[in-house]
Design an enzyme around this catalytic site. Structure first.
Site, PDB file in Angstrom:
ATOM      1  N   MET A  30      37.084   2.468  25.157  1.00 13.19           N
ATOM      2  CA  MET A  30      35.960   2.356  26.097  1.00 13.19           C
ATOM      3  C   MET A  30      36.193   3.309  27.275  1.00 13.19           C
ATOM      4  O   MET A  30      35.616   3.144  28.348  1.00 13.19           O
ATOM      5  CB  MET A  30      35.805   0.910  26.587  1.00 13.19           C
ATOM      6  CG  MET A  30      35.457  -0.042  25.440  1.00 13.19           C
ATOM      7  SD  MET A  30      34.539  -1.482  25.955  1.00 13.19           S
ATOM      8  CE  MET A  30      35.704  -2.247  27.049  1.00 13.19           C
ATOM      9  N   HIS A  34      44.343   5.969  29.615  1.00 13.94           N
ATOM     10  CA  HIS A  34      45.648   5.892  30.275  1.00 13.94           C
ATOM     11  C   HIS A  34      46.731   6.075  29.209  1.00 13.94           C
ATOM     12  O   HIS A  34      46.419   6.275  28.025  1.00 13.94           O
ATOM     13  CB  HIS A  34      45.810   4.567  31.035  1.00 13.94           C
ATOM     14  CG  HIS A  34      45.486   3.356  30.220  1.00 13.94           C
ATOM     15  ND1 HIS A  34      46.273   2.934  29.165  1.00 13.94           N
ATOM     16  CD2 HIS A  34      44.448   2.484  30.276  1.00 13.94           C
ATOM     17  CE1 HIS A  34      45.749   1.860  28.631  1.00 13.94           C
ATOM     18  NE2 HIS A  34      44.629   1.566  29.269  1.00 13.94           N
ATOM     19  N   GLY A  36      48.551   4.117  27.629  1.00  8.53           N
ATOM     20  CA  GLY A  36      48.444   3.201  26.495  1.00  8.53           C
ATOM     21  C   GLY A  36      47.580   3.817  25.397  1.00  8.53           C
ATOM     22  O   GLY A  36      47.960   3.847  24.221  1.00  8.53           O
ATOM     23  N   HIS A  37      46.407   4.372  25.793  1.00 13.36           N
ATOM     24  CA  HIS A  37      45.542   5.023  24.802  1.00 13.36           C
ATOM     25  C   HIS A  37      46.254   6.226  24.175  1.00 13.36           C
ATOM     26  O   HIS A  37      46.144   6.474  22.979  1.00 13.36           O
ATOM     27  CB  HIS A  37      44.250   5.535  25.453  1.00 13.36           C
ATOM     28  CG  HIS A  37      43.368   4.462  26.015  1.00 13.36           C
ATOM     29  ND1 HIS A  37      43.170   4.299  27.363  1.00 13.36           N
ATOM     30  CD2 HIS A  37      42.629   3.509  25.409  1.00 13.36           C
ATOM     31  CE1 HIS A  37      42.338   3.297  27.565  1.00 13.36           C
ATOM     32  NE2 HIS A  37      41.991   2.800  26.395  1.00 13.36           N
ATOM     33  N   GLY A 149      45.643  -1.182  19.962  1.00 14.37           N
ATOM     34  CA  GLY A 149      46.814  -1.600  20.744  1.00 14.37           C
ATOM     35  C   GLY A 149      47.141  -3.065  20.489  1.00 14.37           C
ATOM     36  O   GLY A 149      46.243  -3.906  20.378  1.00 14.37           O
ATOM     37  N   LYS A 151      48.386  -4.828  22.638  1.00 15.96           N
ATOM     38  CA  LYS A 151      48.141  -5.547  23.907  1.00 15.96           C
ATOM     39  C   LYS A 151      46.978  -6.527  23.737  1.00 15.96           C
ATOM     40  O   LYS A 151      47.014  -7.648  24.225  1.00 15.96           O
ATOM     41  CB  LYS A 151      47.840  -4.564  25.028  1.00 15.96           C
ATOM     42  CG  LYS A 151      47.750  -5.277  26.350  1.00 15.96           C
ATOM     43  CD  LYS A 151      47.090  -4.451  27.394  1.00 15.96           C
ATOM     44  CE  LYS A 151      46.203  -5.323  28.212  1.00 15.96           C
ATOM     45  NZ  LYS A 151      44.797  -5.150  27.985  1.00 15.96           N
ATOM     46  N   GLN A 155      42.316  -9.397  19.514  1.00 21.54           N
ATOM     47  CA  GLN A 155      41.358  -8.392  19.020  1.00 21.54           C
ATOM     48  C   GLN A 155      41.878  -7.737  17.737  1.00 21.54           C
ATOM     49  O   GLN A 155      41.126  -7.549  16.765  1.00 21.54           O
ATOM     50  CB  GLN A 155      41.117  -7.342  20.099  1.00 21.54           C
ATOM     51  CG  GLN A 155      40.392  -6.105  19.617  1.00 21.54           C
ATOM     52  CD  GLN A 155      40.023  -5.150  20.727  1.00 21.54           C
ATOM     53  OE1 GLN A 155      39.098  -5.404  21.479  1.00 21.54           O
ATOM     54  NE2 GLN A 155      40.729  -4.035  20.852  1.00 21.54           N
ATOM     55  N   SER A 187      46.450  -1.080  31.356  1.00 21.08           N
ATOM     56  CA  SER A 187      45.081  -1.505  31.047  1.00 21.08           C
ATOM     57  C   SER A 187      44.135  -0.843  32.034  1.00 21.08           C
ATOM     58  O   SER A 187      44.497  -0.631  33.202  1.00 21.08           O
ATOM     59  CB  SER A 187      44.985  -3.029  31.209  1.00 21.08           C
ATOM     60  OG  SER A 187      43.638  -3.422  31.277  1.00 21.08           O
ATOM     61  N   SER A 188      42.917  -0.562  31.551  1.00 21.34           N
ATOM     62  CA  SER A 188      41.908   0.003  32.460  1.00 21.34           C
ATOM     63  C   SER A 188      41.609  -0.989  33.580  1.00 21.34           C
ATOM     64  O   SER A 188      41.218  -0.603  34.679  1.00 21.34           O
ATOM     65  CB  SER A 188      40.630   0.298  31.690  1.00 21.34           C
ATOM     66  OG  SER A 188      40.927   1.178  30.632  1.00 21.34           O
TER      67      SER A 188
HETATM   68  O1  PAF Z   1      39.933  -2.350  23.009  1.00 23.33           O
HETATM   69  C1  PAF Z   1      38.894  -1.726  23.360  1.00 23.33           C
HETATM   70  O2  PAF Z   1      38.923  -0.781  24.177  1.00 23.33           O
HETATM   71  C2  PAF Z   1      37.548  -2.162  22.808  1.00 23.33           C
HETATM   72  O3  PAF Z   1      37.491  -3.542  22.653  1.00 23.33           O
HETATM   73  C3  PAF Z   1      37.150  -1.430  21.521  1.00 23.33           C
HETATM   74  C4  PAF Z   1      38.114  -1.754  20.382  1.00 23.33           C
HETATM   75  C5  PAF Z   1      37.116   0.063  21.753  1.00 23.33           C
HETATM   76  C6  PAF Z   1      35.756  -1.874  21.077  1.00 23.33           C
HETATM   77  O4  PAF Z   1      34.811  -1.594  22.047  1.00 23.33           O
END
Ligand code: PAF
Length: 297
Positions: A30, A34, A36-37, A149, A151, A155, A187-188
């Site tokens: 989204m 950072h 983490g991504h 992730g 984290k 999810q 985290s954002s």
């Molecule tokens: O983890 C995230 O940033 C969001 O939940 C994702 C997986 C991109 C779905 O919008």
């Protein structure tokens, strides 16, 4: 790095790669990129020829409209970081491309059971939004694998379950949580914390470690451990949503016989303007403690 906003452009680039037999991996985000991504992209790079990433702040997964409105949007900086990290294609669709009829009128995906607890219980509709957008993005990108992730552990399990239930041919890879020096998970949402709160937020990791240590030492009074940790958080000014010890496999309540290695500590707590989530599989704590001990000796 190519940046596309339309489905037709995305498909024609992907088709060319497929014709060349390139293996495509996918890292959905989204934005507000950072470290983490970047570690997810690193993981994707090891496993494929081409990396596709997406930036889409998905309105369907926000349970409060003001949370959606204020979510950090930093596109130019994100683009630079993704390009430097070696992403080949960035998909950045406007909301009307993803939800032409509006997300309220769109077909959705519900994953039963596992979404009823923890964040699912505290954020109604959140996992419907996540499962729906991930399913749509998988249909659009059709990657060989996708990296998420650890984290966001719940999810990750929701996505794994959805892929299994709907026979979606995408391999789901979980990547370890990146942490600040003080243990705070990247985290954002950390952007909502003041400098003092960022320091204070280290308490979450500290409590997860202490709890893991107690479970390893033989404590099986999970409810008491959970209640104590929640109390410590509350006394320090957090508003905890949950502090839970559950099974890694399906987030079930553990029994006295559950091996500690198969458990995970999960936390969600509000601090100031931020809702922070984190988790620590007990086996990861063991590995962490062992590597600390070997460095010290
Ligand atoms: O983890 C995230 O940033 C969001 O939940 C994702 C997986 C991109 C779905 O919008």
């Amino acid at each position: 790095m190519r940046v596309v906003t339309q489905v037709s452009d995305l498909r024609s680039l992907l088709n060319a790669w497929r014709r060349a037999d390139d293996e495509v991996s996918f890292v959905p985000t989204m934005g507000n990129i950072h470290e983490g991504h970047l570690s997810l992209i690193e993981e994707a790079r090891k496993r494929s020829d081409r990396i596709v990433s997406s930036i889409f702040v998905n309105p369907m997964q926000f349970d409060r409209p003001n949370d959606y409105g204020r979510y950090p949007r930093t596109f130019e900086e994100d683009k630079r970081q993704l390009q430097d990290a070696g992403v080949d294609l960035l998909f950045n669709p406007p909301a009307e491309v993803i939800y032409p009829r509006g997300f309220e009128n769109s077909t959705y995906v519900d994953v039963p059971g596992i979404t009823d607890i923890l964040c699912g219980a505290h954020r109604p509709g959140h996992f419907r939004g996540v499962a729906t957008i991930v399913c749509k993005l998988f249909n659009l990108v059709q990657p060989k694998l996708a990296v998420f992730g650890e984290k966001d552990y719940q999810q990750l399990l929701v996505v794994r379950r959805m892929v299994e239930d709907l026979n979606i041919p995408v391999e789901i890879v979980g990547a370890p949580t990146s942490r600040e020096q003080n243990g705070l998970a990247m985290s954002s949402r950390n952007n909502y914390l003041s400098d003092a709160e960022r320091q204070q937020a280290a308490l979450i990791f500290q409590l997860m470690c202490e709890t893991a240590e107690q479970v390893i030492a033989g404590s099986r009074d999970y409810k008491i451990l959970e209640a104590k940790a929640k109390q410590v958080l509350a006394e320090d000014g957090f508003e905890p949503d949950y502090f839970s010890i559950l099974t890694l496999e399906g987030l079930n309540t553990p029994s006295d016989m559950s091996p500690p290695d198969e458990l995970v500590v999960l936390v969600a707590a509000h601090l100031g303007q931020a809702r922070l989530i984190d988790n620590l599989p007990i086996h990861q704590y063991t590995a962490l403690a062992e590597s600390k001990a070997s460095h010290a000796s």
